[in-house]
Design a protein around this motif. Structure first.
Motif, PDB file in Angstrom:
ATOM      1  N   ALA A  86      -8.767  21.197  28.377  1.00 56.75           N
ATOM      2  CA  ALA A  86      -8.489  22.629  28.227  1.00 56.75           C
ATOM      3  C   ALA A  86      -7.886  22.933  26.866  1.00 56.75           C
ATOM      4  O   ALA A  86      -8.232  23.931  26.219  1.00 56.75           O
ATOM      5  N   SER A  87      -6.977  22.069  26.406  1.00 56.32           N
ATOM      6  CA  SER A  87      -6.306  22.347  25.126  1.00 56.32           C
ATOM      7  C   SER A  87      -7.265  22.211  23.954  1.00 56.32           C
ATOM      8  O   SER A  87      -7.217  22.999  23.002  1.00 56.32           O
ATOM      9  N   VAL A  88      -8.152  21.210  23.998  1.00 53.09           N
ATOM     10  CA  VAL A  88      -9.119  21.038  22.912  1.00 53.09           C
ATOM     11  C   VAL A  88     -10.092  22.210  22.879  1.00 53.09           C
ATOM     12  O   VAL A  88     -10.416  22.751  21.803  1.00 53.09           O
ATOM     13  N   GLU A  89     -10.552  22.636  24.037  1.00 49.59           N
ATOM     14  CA  GLU A  89     -11.491  23.764  24.074  1.00 49.59           C
ATOM     15  C   GLU A  89     -10.831  25.029  23.529  1.00 49.59           C
ATOM     16  O   GLU A  89     -11.454  25.802  22.796  1.00 49.59           O
ATOM     17  N   ARG A  90      -9.573  25.218  23.871  1.00 43.21           N
ATOM     18  CA  ARG A  90      -8.855  26.394  23.364  1.00 43.21           C
ATOM     19  C   ARG A  90      -8.670  26.301  21.861  1.00 43.21           C
ATOM     20  O   ARG A  90      -8.804  27.295  21.140  1.00 43.21           O
ATOM     21  N   MET A  91      -8.352  25.106  21.351  1.00 38.00           N
ATOM     22  CA  MET A  91      -8.070  24.934  19.926  1.00 38.00           C
ATOM     23  C   MET A  91      -9.331  25.007  19.072  1.00 38.00           C
ATOM     24  O   MET A  91      -9.344  25.656  18.015  1.00 38.00           O
ATOM     25  N   LEU A  92     -10.409  24.367  19.538  1.00 33.72           N
ATOM     26  CA  LEU A  92     -11.602  24.228  18.712  1.00 33.72           C
ATOM     27  C   LEU A  92     -12.759  25.111  19.158  1.00 33.72           C
ATOM     28  O   LEU A  92     -13.816  25.125  18.517  1.00 33.72           O
ATOM     29  N   GLY A  93     -12.570  25.822  20.254  1.00 35.91           N
ATOM     30  CA  GLY A  93     -13.595  26.773  20.674  1.00 35.91           C
ATOM     31  C   GLY A  93     -14.814  26.150  21.316  1.00 35.91           C
ATOM     32  O   GLY A  93     -15.891  26.768  21.371  1.00 35.91           O
ATOM     33  N   GLY A  94     -14.692  24.926  21.808  1.00 39.51           N
ATOM     34  CA  GLY A  94     -15.812  24.275  22.470  1.00 39.51           C
ATOM     35  C   GLY A  94     -15.329  23.081  23.262  1.00 39.51           C
ATOM     36  O   GLY A  94     -14.206  22.603  23.092  1.00 39.51           O
ATOM     37  N   ALA A  95     -16.194  22.589  24.148  1.00 41.56           N
ATOM     38  CA  ALA A  95     -15.845  21.448  24.991  1.00 41.56           C
ATOM     39  C   ALA A  95     -16.040  20.139  24.235  1.00 41.56           C
ATOM     40  O   ALA A  95     -16.862  20.038  23.313  1.00 41.56           O
ATOM     41  N   VAL A  96     -15.277  19.134  24.631  1.00 35.84           N
ATOM     42  CA  VAL A  96     -15.452  17.793  24.077  1.00 35.84           C
ATOM     43  C   VAL A  96     -16.847  17.287  24.404  1.00 35.84           C
ATOM     44  O   VAL A  96     -17.283  17.324  25.556  1.00 35.84           O
ATOM     45  N   THR A  97     -17.562  16.819  23.380  1.00 37.37           N
ATOM     46  CA  THR A  97     -18.920  16.300  23.591  1.00 37.37           C
ATOM     47  C   THR A  97     -18.974  14.778  23.601  1.00 37.37           C
ATOM     48  O   THR A  97     -19.915  14.195  24.144  1.00 37.37           O
ATOM     49  N   ASP A  98     -17.962  14.132  22.980  1.00 35.78           N
ATOM     50  CA  ASP A  98     -17.994  12.678  22.830  1.00 35.78           C
ATOM     51  C   ASP A  98     -16.588  12.111  22.971  1.00 35.78           C
ATOM     52  O   ASP A  98     -15.646  12.606  22.328  1.00 35.78           O
ATOM     53  N   LEU A  99     -16.454  11.064  23.788  1.00 37.43           N
ATOM     54  CA  LEU A  99     -15.196  10.340  23.963  1.00 37.43           C
ATOM     55  C   LEU A  99     -15.343   8.939  23.385  1.00 37.43           C
ATOM     56  O   LEU A  99     -16.388   8.307  23.558  1.00 37.43           O
ATOM     57  N   ILE A 100     -14.294   8.452  22.735  1.00 41.52           N
ATOM     58  CA  ILE A 100     -14.296   7.084  22.212  1.00 41.52           C
ATOM     59  C   ILE A 100     -13.081   6.349  22.754  1.00 41.52           C
ATOM     60  O   ILE A 100     -11.953   6.847  22.658  1.00 41.52           O
ATOM     61  N   ALA A 101     -13.300   5.166  23.313  1.00 44.55           N
ATOM     62  CA  ALA A 101     -12.218   4.245  23.674  1.00 44.55           C
ATOM     63  C   ALA A 101     -12.185   3.152  22.618  1.00 44.55           C
ATOM     64  O   ALA A 101     -13.152   2.393  22.482  1.00 44.55           O
ATOM     65  N   THR A 102     -11.108   3.068  21.864  1.00 43.73           N
ATOM     66  CA  THR A 102     -11.057   2.106  20.758  1.00 43.73           C
ATOM     67  C   THR A 102     -10.721   0.695  21.204  1.00 43.73           C
ATOM     68  O   THR A 102     -10.912  -0.254  20.443  1.00 43.73           O
ATOM     69  N   ARG A 103     -10.191   0.552  22.414  1.00 46.00           N
ATOM     70  CA  ARG A 103      -9.965  -0.786  22.972  1.00 46.00           C
ATOM     71  C   ARG A 103      -9.818  -0.646  24.493  1.00 46.00           C
ATOM     72  O   ARG A 103      -9.776   0.470  25.011  1.00 46.00           O
ATOM     73  N   ALA A 104      -9.752  -1.777  25.174  1.00 47.10           N
ATOM     74  CA  ALA A 104      -9.636  -1.768  26.634  1.00 47.10           C
ATOM     75  C   ALA A 104      -8.178  -1.559  27.013  1.00 47.10           C
ATOM     76  O   ALA A 104      -7.434  -2.512  27.250  1.00 47.10           O
ATOM     77  N   ALA A 105      -7.746  -0.300  27.037  1.00 43.84           N
ATOM     78  CA  ALA A 105      -6.361   0.049  27.360  1.00 43.84           C
ATOM     79  C   ALA A 105      -6.390   1.275  28.276  1.00 43.84           C
ATOM     80  O   ALA A 105      -7.065   2.255  27.973  1.00 43.84           O
ATOM     81  N   PRO A 106      -5.658   1.244  29.402  1.00 44.88           N
ATOM     82  CA  PRO A 106      -5.763   2.343  30.372  1.00 44.88           C
ATOM     83  C   PRO A 106      -5.345   3.691  29.816  1.00 44.88           C
ATOM     84  O   PRO A 106      -5.898   4.725  30.217  1.00 44.88           O
ATOM     85  N   GLN A 107      -4.384   3.716  28.890  1.00 44.05           N
ATOM     86  CA  GLN A 107      -3.920   4.995  28.366  1.00 44.05           C
ATOM     87  C   GLN A 107      -4.965   5.694  27.516  1.00 44.05           C
ATOM     88  O   GLN A 107      -4.812   6.860  27.159  1.00 44.05           O
ATOM     89  N   LEU A 108      -6.058   4.984  27.195  1.00 44.73           N
ATOM     90  CA  LEU A 108      -7.106   5.560  26.362  1.00 44.73           C
ATOM     91  C   LEU A 108      -8.325   6.028  27.136  1.00 44.73           C
ATOM     92  O   LEU A 108      -9.179   6.693  26.552  1.00 44.73           O
ATOM     93  N   ALA A 109      -8.430   5.702  28.412  1.00 48.58           N
ATOM     94  CA  ALA A 109      -9.708   5.967  29.077  1.00 48.58           C
ATOM     95  C   ALA A 109      -9.626   6.428  30.519  1.00 48.58           C
ATOM     96  O   ALA A 109     -10.642   6.836  31.077  1.00 48.58           O
ATOM     97  N   LEU A 110      -8.471   6.389  31.154  1.00 47.72           N
ATOM     98  CA  LEU A 110      -8.423   6.776  32.562  1.00 47.72           C
ATOM     99  C   LEU A 110      -8.454   8.284  32.757  1.00 47.72           C
ATOM    100  O   LEU A 110      -8.533   8.765  33.890  1.00 47.72           O
ATOM    101  N   GLY A 111      -8.443   9.043  31.661  1.00 50.26           N
ATOM    102  CA  GLY A 111      -8.681  10.484  31.739  1.00 50.26           C
ATOM    103  C   GLY A 111     -10.143  10.850  31.571  1.00 50.26           C
ATOM    104  O   GLY A 111     -10.498  12.033  31.584  1.00 50.26           O
ATOM    105  N   ASN A 112     -11.033   9.845  31.431  1.00 47.99           N
ATOM    106  CA  ASN A 112     -12.452  10.121  31.160  1.00 47.99           C
ATOM    107  C   ASN A 112     -13.106  11.032  32.192  1.00 47.99           C
ATOM    108  O   ASN A 112     -14.005  11.816  31.858  1.00 47.99           O
ATOM    109  N   VAL A 113     -12.684  10.943  33.441  1.00 41.34           N
ATOM    110  CA  VAL A 113     -13.322  11.705  34.506  1.00 41.34           C
ATOM    111  C   VAL A 113     -13.199  13.207  34.268  1.00 41.34           C
ATOM    112  O   VAL A 113     -14.002  13.996  34.808  1.00 41.34           O
ATOM    113  N   ALA A 114     -12.248  13.633  33.456  1.00 47.29           N
ATOM    114  CA  ALA A 114     -12.050  15.054  33.176  1.00 47.29           C
ATOM    115  C   ALA A 114     -13.091  15.604  32.207  1.00 47.29           C
ATOM    116  O   ALA A 114     -13.099  16.815  31.943  1.00 47.29           O
TER     117      ALA A 114
END
Length: 310
Positions: A86-114
């Motif tokens: 929601a915050s990114v869409e409000r800030m940049l005027g569009g939805a996130v199109t691409d997610l990147i996980a830079t390593r296997a760490a839960p704090q970087l990817a367990l929000g992917n379902v959103a």
């Protein structure tokens, strides 16, 4: 949990303790800071995930690239992922199109379902590691976060399904980024991204700007090699690491000096048979030393000790 409550948790008490405002303009929206024309970053708490910081212990980065919006790290829980979306869409005027996980760490990817419509990217080695470990990591993180991790459930895990390069590849291009695969420990790569137009380098897991590095889940020799390569590859670019805001080549050099000093002091203590914890007086007053040095010293001791018995 309401959007306001989740969003407020994205910049936690640890940030406020350092005198940094946790919310923009006093509202509930996560406080994105602009690094350059196309790049924004979101502050992370110091330390390990806990109920107070909600697991937000890695700086997340948003990048606008024409009609595409890239998010490097989706947050540690589905609830926080939804607040980020929601915050990114409000800030940049569009939805996130691409997610990147830079390593296997839960704090970087367990929000992917959103982000159900977004492409999910990672190195092939990271994808394999996440398929193997994500359920265990999710369970452990839920226990660490308490009520803040209530939304972590195995059926909500979304492992990246688009590989960045081939297995074993060390560099390439992806969207607006050049990328480099480095290692925190043997067989555990971390993806470093350089925004080519803006000269901003994203080095999650390798840099703690203005502070002592965190050597948990690393090997110090691999970290040293990767930091030297990072310094050469990043040059004079601004750096966004794991924590600490914007950094630069000076921060990388400080990490190298700290790790080299720790390895030297530990090797000397082992030769003397000294079992006391290794201290580095020259670093004792540095940011992060009380928080991280004891664990770092134990880690390096375990690495170097077997060489004594060969």
């Amino acid at each position: 949990m309401s959007f306001a409550a989740v969003s407020a948790s994205l910049l936690p008490a640890a940030s406020r303790a350092r005198g940094v405002a946790s919310r923009c303009g006093g509202g509930p929206t996560p406080c994105w800071r602009r690094a350059s024309r196309h790049v924004w970053w979101l502050e992370a708490a110091t330390g390990e995930p806990d109920p107070i910081n909600g697991g937000v212990t890695t700086q997340l980065v948003a990048v606008r690239d024409g009609s595409r919006i890239w998010l490097v790290g989706s947050g540690p829980t589905p609830d926080q992922g939804r607040a980020l979306a929601a915050s990114v869409e409000r800030m940049l005027g569009g939805a996130v199109t691409d997610l990147i996980a830079t390593r296997a760490a839960p704090q970087l990817a367990l929000g992917n379902v959103a982000f159900p419509a977004a492409r999910r990217w990672a190195l092939p080695e990271t994808i394999a590691a996440m398929r193997e470990r994500c359920e265990t990591c999710s369970t452990r993180l839920r226990a660490e976060l308490g009520a803040a991790g209530a939304g972590l459930r195995p059926e909500l895990i979304r492992v990246p399904d688009r590989a960045i390069g081939a297995r074993g590849a060390t560099h390439g291009r992806l969207g607006p980024f050049a990328w480099l695969a480095l290692e925190r420990s043997p067989g555990e790569p971390v993806l470093v991204l350089r925004h080519e137009a803006d000269h901003v380098v994203i080095a999650q897991g390798l840099l703690w700007a203005g502070a002592v590095p965190d050597l948990r889940e690393t090997r110090s020799d691999a970290m040293l090699a990767s930091l030297h390569r990072l310094a050469a590859w990043a040059g004079a670019s601004r750096l966004l690491g794991e924590q600490g805001g914007e950094g630069g080549r000076h921060d990388v050099a400080q990490h190298v000096r700290y790790i080299e000093a720790l390895r030297t002091a530990t090797a000397a203590a082992l030769q003397r048979g000294d079992l006391e914890p290794v201290e580095l007086p020259a670093w004792r007053d540095g940011a992060g030393y009380p928080l991280r040095h004891g664990v770092n010293a134990q880690r390096v001791w375990r690495e170097l000790e077997p060489a004594l018995f060969r």
